[in-house]
Design an enzyme around this catalytic site. Structure first.
Site, PDB file in Angstrom:
ATOM      1  N   ARG A 142       0.855  -1.181   0.000  1.00 35.32           N
ATOM      2  CA  ARG A 142       0.000   0.000   0.000  1.00 35.32           C
ATOM      3  C   ARG A 142       0.894   1.235   0.000  1.00 35.32           C
ATOM      4  O   ARG A 142       1.938   1.247   0.650  1.00 35.32           O
ATOM      5  CB  ARG A 142      -0.868   0.041   1.266  1.00 35.32           C
ATOM      6  CG  ARG A 142      -1.988  -0.970   1.295  1.00 35.32           C
ATOM      7  CD  ARG A 142      -2.879  -0.775   2.513  1.00 35.32           C
ATOM      8  NE  ARG A 142      -2.205  -1.093   3.745  1.00 35.32           N
ATOM      9  CZ  ARG A 142      -1.699  -0.231   4.595  1.00 35.32           C
ATOM     10  NH1 ARG A 142      -1.793   1.074   4.364  1.00 35.32           N
ATOM     11  NH2 ARG A 142      -1.100  -0.613   5.701  1.00 35.32           N
ATOM     12  N   TYR A 147      -1.277  -3.719  -6.640  1.00 34.79           N
ATOM     13  CA  TYR A 147      -0.977  -4.512  -5.451  1.00 34.79           C
ATOM     14  C   TYR A 147      -1.979  -4.294  -4.308  1.00 34.79           C
ATOM     15  O   TYR A 147      -2.331  -3.159  -3.971  1.00 34.79           O
ATOM     16  CB  TYR A 147       0.427  -4.170  -4.923  1.00 34.79           C
ATOM     17  CG  TYR A 147       1.017  -5.303  -4.096  1.00 34.79           C
ATOM     18  CD1 TYR A 147       1.712  -6.338  -4.708  1.00 34.79           C
ATOM     19  CD2 TYR A 147       0.834  -5.365  -2.725  1.00 34.79           C
ATOM     20  CE1 TYR A 147       2.221  -7.388  -3.974  1.00 34.79           C
ATOM     21  CE2 TYR A 147       1.347  -6.420  -1.979  1.00 34.79           C
ATOM     22  CZ  TYR A 147       2.043  -7.428  -2.613  1.00 34.79           C
ATOM     23  OH  TYR A 147       2.542  -8.471  -1.890  1.00 34.79           O
ATOM     24  N   LYS A 152      -9.231  -1.940   2.186  1.00 35.48           N
ATOM     25  CA  LYS A 152      -8.929  -0.735   2.968  1.00 35.48           C
ATOM     26  C   LYS A 152      -9.723   0.477   2.457  1.00 35.48           C
ATOM     27  O   LYS A 152     -10.178   1.296   3.234  1.00 35.48           O
ATOM     28  CB  LYS A 152      -7.436  -0.443   2.924  1.00 35.48           C
ATOM     29  CG  LYS A 152      -6.557  -1.609   3.356  1.00 35.48           C
ATOM     30  CD  LYS A 152      -6.796  -1.998   4.788  1.00 35.48           C
ATOM     31  CE  LYS A 152      -5.761  -3.013   5.242  1.00 35.48           C
ATOM     32  NZ  LYS A 152      -5.996  -3.453   6.623  1.00 35.48           N
ATOM     33  N   HIS A 160     -10.580  -1.438  11.983  1.00 30.89           N
ATOM     34  CA  HIS A 160      -9.439  -2.273  11.593  1.00 30.89           C
ATOM     35  C   HIS A 160      -9.227  -3.303  12.700  1.00 30.89           C
ATOM     36  O   HIS A 160      -8.276  -3.216  13.477  1.00 30.89           O
ATOM     37  CB  HIS A 160      -8.220  -1.352  11.413  1.00 30.89           C
ATOM     38  CG  HIS A 160      -7.038  -2.003  10.790  1.00 30.89           C
ATOM     39  ND1 HIS A 160      -5.752  -1.564  10.991  1.00 30.89           N
ATOM     40  CD2 HIS A 160      -6.925  -3.064   9.961  1.00 30.89           C
ATOM     41  CE1 HIS A 160      -4.911  -2.318  10.312  1.00 30.89           C
ATOM     42  NE2 HIS A 160      -5.597  -3.248   9.682  1.00 30.89           N
ATOM     43  N   SER A 213      -0.119  -2.678  12.121  1.00 35.04           N
ATOM     44  CA  SER A 213       0.502  -3.758  11.352  1.00 35.04           C
ATOM     45  C   SER A 213       1.741  -4.283  12.082  1.00 35.04           C
ATOM     46  O   SER A 213       2.307  -3.590  12.940  1.00 35.04           O
ATOM     47  CB  SER A 213       0.858  -3.287   9.950  1.00 35.04           C
ATOM     48  OG  SER A 213       1.746  -2.215  10.051  1.00 35.04           O
ATOM     49  N   CYS A 263       1.860  -6.674  14.256  1.00 38.17           N
ATOM     50  CA  CYS A 263       1.610  -7.042  15.648  1.00 38.17           C
ATOM     51  C   CYS A 263       0.931  -8.408  15.746  1.00 38.17           C
ATOM     52  O   CYS A 263       0.415  -8.776  16.797  1.00 38.17           O
ATOM     53  CB  CYS A 263       0.759  -5.988  16.344  1.00 38.17           C
ATOM     54  SG  CYS A 263       1.642  -4.439  16.626  1.00 38.17           S
ATOM     55  N   ASP A 317      -9.033  -8.929   9.889  1.00 40.67           N
ATOM     56  CA  ASP A 317      -8.567  -7.578   9.549  1.00 40.67           C
ATOM     57  C   ASP A 317      -9.594  -6.475   9.787  1.00 40.67           C
ATOM     58  O   ASP A 317      -9.232  -5.400  10.228  1.00 40.67           O
ATOM     59  CB  ASP A 317      -8.112  -7.557   8.076  1.00 40.67           C
ATOM     60  CG  ASP A 317      -7.255  -6.351   7.740  1.00 40.67           C
ATOM     61  OD1 ASP A 317      -6.452  -5.947   8.593  1.00 40.67           O
ATOM     62  OD2 ASP A 317      -7.396  -5.806   6.633  1.00 40.67           O
ATOM     63  N   ARG A 354       2.262 -11.929   0.127  1.00 39.70           N
ATOM     64  CA  ARG A 354       0.913 -12.209   0.647  1.00 39.70           C
ATOM     65  C   ARG A 354       0.355 -13.540   0.168  1.00 39.70           C
ATOM     66  O   ARG A 354       0.747 -14.046  -0.876  1.00 39.70           O
ATOM     67  CB  ARG A 354      -0.045 -11.109   0.161  1.00 39.70           C
ATOM     68  CG  ARG A 354       0.309  -9.719   0.661  1.00 39.70           C
ATOM     69  CD  ARG A 354      -0.099  -9.544   2.093  1.00 39.70           C
ATOM     70  NE  ARG A 354       0.248  -8.237   2.628  1.00 39.70           N
ATOM     71  CZ  ARG A 354      -0.453  -7.619   3.571  1.00 39.70           C
ATOM     72  NH1 ARG A 354      -1.534  -8.187   4.080  1.00 39.70           N
ATOM     73  NH2 ARG A 354      -0.062  -6.461   4.035  1.00 39.70           N
TER      74      ARG A 354
END
Ligand code: OXD
Ligand code: MN
Length: 627
Positions: A79, A222, A231, A251, A273, A275, A298, A390
Site C-alpha cells: 500500500r 498490489y 482498505k 481495523h 501492522s 503485531c 482484519d 501475501r
C-alpha cells in the site's frame, strides 16, 4: 465465455450504475467490457488467462492444489500511504493525519490520467458485497478494473455475484470504485505494445471522495491499492458511512472464545501492522479446555443490533495475509489453510513447483527462485520472499472458521482490545474503567520502532485505533463518534482493554511468551466481561489488571501455570513506573495538540485524570494474590 461484452447489454438495471459504467468506459477506452458474475467458471478462466499471460505460475497440483504464484513489479509491492488521499471539501474534514486533496482538482487530475488508460485491455465490472449479500450490516459496491489479477483476488476477498446487481437495483445505492493499473496497451495513435506480467505505473493515486463515497485508484496492482473492497471501501469510505449512520467500521479482527463450560465470548481487536493480527485471529489456546474460532482477521463492521448489543460482521470473505513469518510454529492454522486454493504474491518458488518464504521452515530449501524471479540460495544476501509477500485465500478454507462467521446479523461483541508493540511502559493487559477511558486507550495506541524498521529505535508511532492509514475523516471527529457510540450502547457497551504482548525486560528479552499463550490473557478478559465485581484484579493508575498466581491455577486472575515465569518477570510485565508514565502523558498531550479544538473534551479530561492518577502513585503496584 463472458456473458456480456458491451455495457448496453449489461445485466444491471439500475440506471446510475449503467451511466457510471458508460462514463468510465468512454473515459478509459477499453477494448471490451466484461460484467463479472463471480462464478467458478469465471475464476478458473481468468486464472488460466493469467497463467497464459505470464502473471501467474500454476503451482504443482500435487503440492499446492489449485494455487498460483504471482510476482509483482518490484516497485509495486505494498500500500502506498504517501499516495493515498482523502478528498473532502475542506482540509479540516480530512484532519492532520491524512493526505488531503481538493476534490474537484483531484477529480480533474484523475480524469486526465485515466483518459485512455485501459486502451487495449478488458474493463471488468465487478459487483461485490462486503458482508453477506443483503445482510443488515452489509454494503454493496462495484469495482471497475482493468486487472484480471484484481478480479480473481476480489472473488476470494469479497462476495462477487450478479445477485449484487439485483440488490443494487432494489436498494438504489452502491459504492463506485474505479481501478486501473495505468498501463494502456495501445497509444493515442493506435500503436499496440506487448503487455508485461505485472502492469502498473510509477505514478500512483489512491483517492477517496467521502461525500460521494467514490474510490479512484490509479497506477498500482498490489493489495489494498487494487482490491478496493478492503482498505479503501471497508475502512476509509465505510468509516465515513459509519459516522453518518451510527455504526463502526474498524481495523479489527474478530475472534470467538469458548470456555471449558462452553460459554461463548466474542472479541474484536485492533492492532497496528506487524503485531500478529492474523496469528491472534487463528489462535490455538494453550489453556486446558479453552477453544477459539476465527471470524475475521482484519476488518470488523459493528452496529447496535435489535437487542442493543454491538453486533459485528467480518465484511470480507477471505484473508489477504502476510506470508513471511507464517509457519507451523507461529500460525499452524494459517499454514494448513493455505495448503490449497491460494494465490501467493511475491513469495519464492521451489524447484518442485511449491512456495517458500522466511519463517515457513527453519531451514530454507537449498535453492529457490526468489520473489523477483532470480535464482536464490541460502547464501544469497536478499530475502527469498518480499517482507510484504501475501497469500489470498477464502475464509471458508480456514480450519478454525466459526460456523456462524457468515451470520448476516453478526455476533455480539463482549470485549474490544487495543494493542501495540511496546517494549516498555505498557502492561500485558489493562481493563478500562468505562467507555470514555477505553476510547482514550484506543486513541493513544502506539508502537515502538524496532531496529528492523525505519526511524529511531524506541521512537513511538501513534496509531490510534490502528486506523492511522485507514480513517476516512478527521481522527478527532472519529474519536467523538466513538464517544457518541458509547452513549448509544450504554449498559450494553462491550468492555475495553489494552494489551501488549511485546514488553521486554532490562536484558532485552520478551517478558511474555506470546502467540498461543495469549489465550491466557484472553481467558481473563473473557471472564471479566461476565464479572460484576473486581475479584482477581487490582487497580493501577492505568486501569484494572489481573492478579497473577505463579504456583497454582488461579480461577479469577491470570492463569500462568506451567509457563515457568518467575515473579520478577511477572512483576516487570505489569510494572508502572511513574516517571516514565509522566513522560508518556507529555507525549500524549503533544500528540493531541495537533487536533486543536476538534479534540473531544472527554479525551482531554481522560488525560488530565491519568496525569493525576500517575502523580499520586509513587511506586509500581502488584497484585494482592501474587504468590
Ligand atoms: C493489511 C494492513 O494489509 O493492515 O491488513 O496493512
Ligand atoms: Mn490490516
Amino acid at each position: 465465455m463472458p456473458q456480456q461484452t458491451d455495457s448496453r447489454h449489461a445485466p444491471a438495471t439500475f440506471e446510475p450504475l449503467l451511466t457510471w459504467v458508460d462514463e468510465i468506459a468512454q473515459l478509459a477506452q477499453p477494448d471490451r467490457i466484461e460484467w463479472c458474475t463471480g462464478s467458478r467458471e469465471e475464476f478458473d478462466r481468468l486464472c488460466q488467462q493469467l497463467v497464459d499471460a505470464g502473471t501467474f505460475v500454476r503451482l504443482n497440483p500435487k503440492k499446492r492444489p489449485n494455487s498460483f504464484l504471482a510476482r509483482s513489479n518490484p516497485d509495486d509491492v505494498a500500500r502506498v500511504e504517501s499516495r493515498t488521499f482523502i478528498c473532502s471539501d475542506q482540509e479540516s474534514e480530512a484532519g492532520p493525519t491524512n493526505n488531503w486533496r481538493e476534490p474537484a482538482a483531484m477529480k480533474a487530475k484523475l480524469q486526465e490520467l485515466m483518459a485512455g488508460s485501459m486502451r487495449g485491455r478488458t474493463m471488468y465490472v465487478v459487483p461485490f458485497s462486503m458482508g453477506p449479500i443483503g445482510g443488515p450490516i452489509s454494503q454493496a459496491g462495484v469495482q471497475i478494473t482493468d486487472s484480471p489479477y484484481a478480479v480473481v483476488n476480489m472473488h476470494i476477498m469479497t462476495r462477487v455475484s450478479d445477485a449484487v446487481l439485483d440488490l443494487i437495483a432494489e436498494q438504489k445505492t452502491f459504492v463506485p470504485a474505479i481501478h486501473t493499473v495505468g498501463m494502456p496497451l495501445v497509444d493515442e495513435e493506435g500503436n499496440r505494445r506487448a503487455d508485461v506480467a505485472w502492469p502498473c505505473n510509477e505514478t500512483k493515486y489512491i483517492c477517496h471522495f467521502p461525500k460521494t463515497r467514490e474510490i479512484w485508484s490509479y497506477g498500482s496492482g498490489y493489495g489494498g491499492n487494487a482490491l478496493l473492497g478492503k482498505k479503501c471501501f471497508a475502512l476509509r469510505i465505510a468509516s465515513v458511512m459509519a459516522r453518518d449512520e451510527g455504526w463502526l467500521a474498524e481495523h479489527m479482527l474478530i475472534l470467538k472464545l469458548i470456555s471449558p463450560q462452553n460459554e461463548e465470548f466474542h472479541v474484536a481487536a485492533a492492532f497496528p501492522s506487524a503485531c500478529g493480527k492474523t496469528n491472534l485471529a487463528m489462535l490455538a489456546p494453550t489453556l486446558p479446555g479453552w477453544r477459539a474460532e476465527t471470524l475475521g482477521d482484519d476488518i470488523a463492521w459493528m452496529r447496535p443490533g435489535p437487542d442493543g448489543k454491538l453486533r459485528a460482521i467480518n465484511p470480507e470473505a477471505g484473508f489477504f495475509g502476510v506470508a513471511p513469518g507464517t509457519g507451523p510454529d507461529t500460525n499452524s492454522v494459517a499454514t494448513k489453510m493455505i495448503e490449497r486454493d491460494t494465490i501467493f504474491t511475491n513469495v519464492a518458488l521451489t524447484p518442485d513447483g511449491d512456495v517458500w518464504w522466511e519463517g515457513l521452515t527453519a531451514k530454507p530449501p537449498a535453492q529457490l527462485i526468489d520473489w523477483r524471479g532470480n535464482y536464490w540460495t541460502p547464501e544469497s544476501q536478499t530475502p527469498a520472499a518480499h517482507p510484504n509477500a501475501r497469500f489470498t485465500v477464502a475464509a471458508a478454507n480456514c480450519p478454525t472458521i466459526a460456523s456462524d462467521w457468515e451470520s448476516p446479523e453478526g455476533v455480539a461483541i463482549d470485549a474490544i482490545l487495543f494493542g501495540g508493540r511496546r517494549a516498555t511502559n505498557v502492561p500485558l493487559v489493562t481493563e478500562a474503567h468505562d467507555w470514555p477511558h477505553g476510547v482514550f486507550m484506543g486513541a493513544t495506541v502506539s508502537s515502538e520502532q524496532t531496529a528492523a524498521a525505519e526511524g529511531t529505535v524506541g521512537q513511538l508511532r501513534r496509531d490510534p485505533f490502528a486506523m492511522l492509514p485507514f480513517c476516512g475523516y478527521n481522527m478527532a471527529d472519529y474519536w467523538a463518534h466513538w464517544l457518541h457510540m458509547g452513549e448509544i450502547l450504554g449498559e450494553n457497551a462491550p468492555k475495553i482493554f489494552t494489551v501488549n504482548w511485546f514488553r521486554r525486560g532490562a536484558d532485552g528479552r520478551f517478558l511474555w511468551p506470546g502467540f498461543a499463550e495469549n489465550s491466557r490473557v484472553l481467558a481473563w478478559i473473557a471472564r471479566r466481561t461476565r464479572q460484576q465485581d473486581e475479584a482477581g484484579s487490582w487497580i493501577s493508575p492505568l486501569g484494572l489488571h489481573p492478579d497473577v498466581a505463579t504456583d497454582a491455577r488461579n480461577d479469577a486472575g491470570l492463569d500462568v501455570s506451567g509457563l515457568e515465569l518467575d515473579s520478577e518477570n511477572l512483576e516487570e510485565l505489569f510494572a508502572i513506573k511513574p516517571e516514565l508514565w509522566h513522560h508518556e502523558t507529555e507525549q500524549i498531550a503533544t500528540y493531541f495538540e495537533q487536533f486543536g479544538d476538534k479534540l473531544p473534551r472527554a479525551l482531554g479530561e481522560q488525560l488530565t485524570a491519568l496525569r493525576e492518577r500517575i502523580s499520586g502513585e509513587h511506586s509500581s503496584r502488584f497484585g494482592a494474590s501474587m504468590s
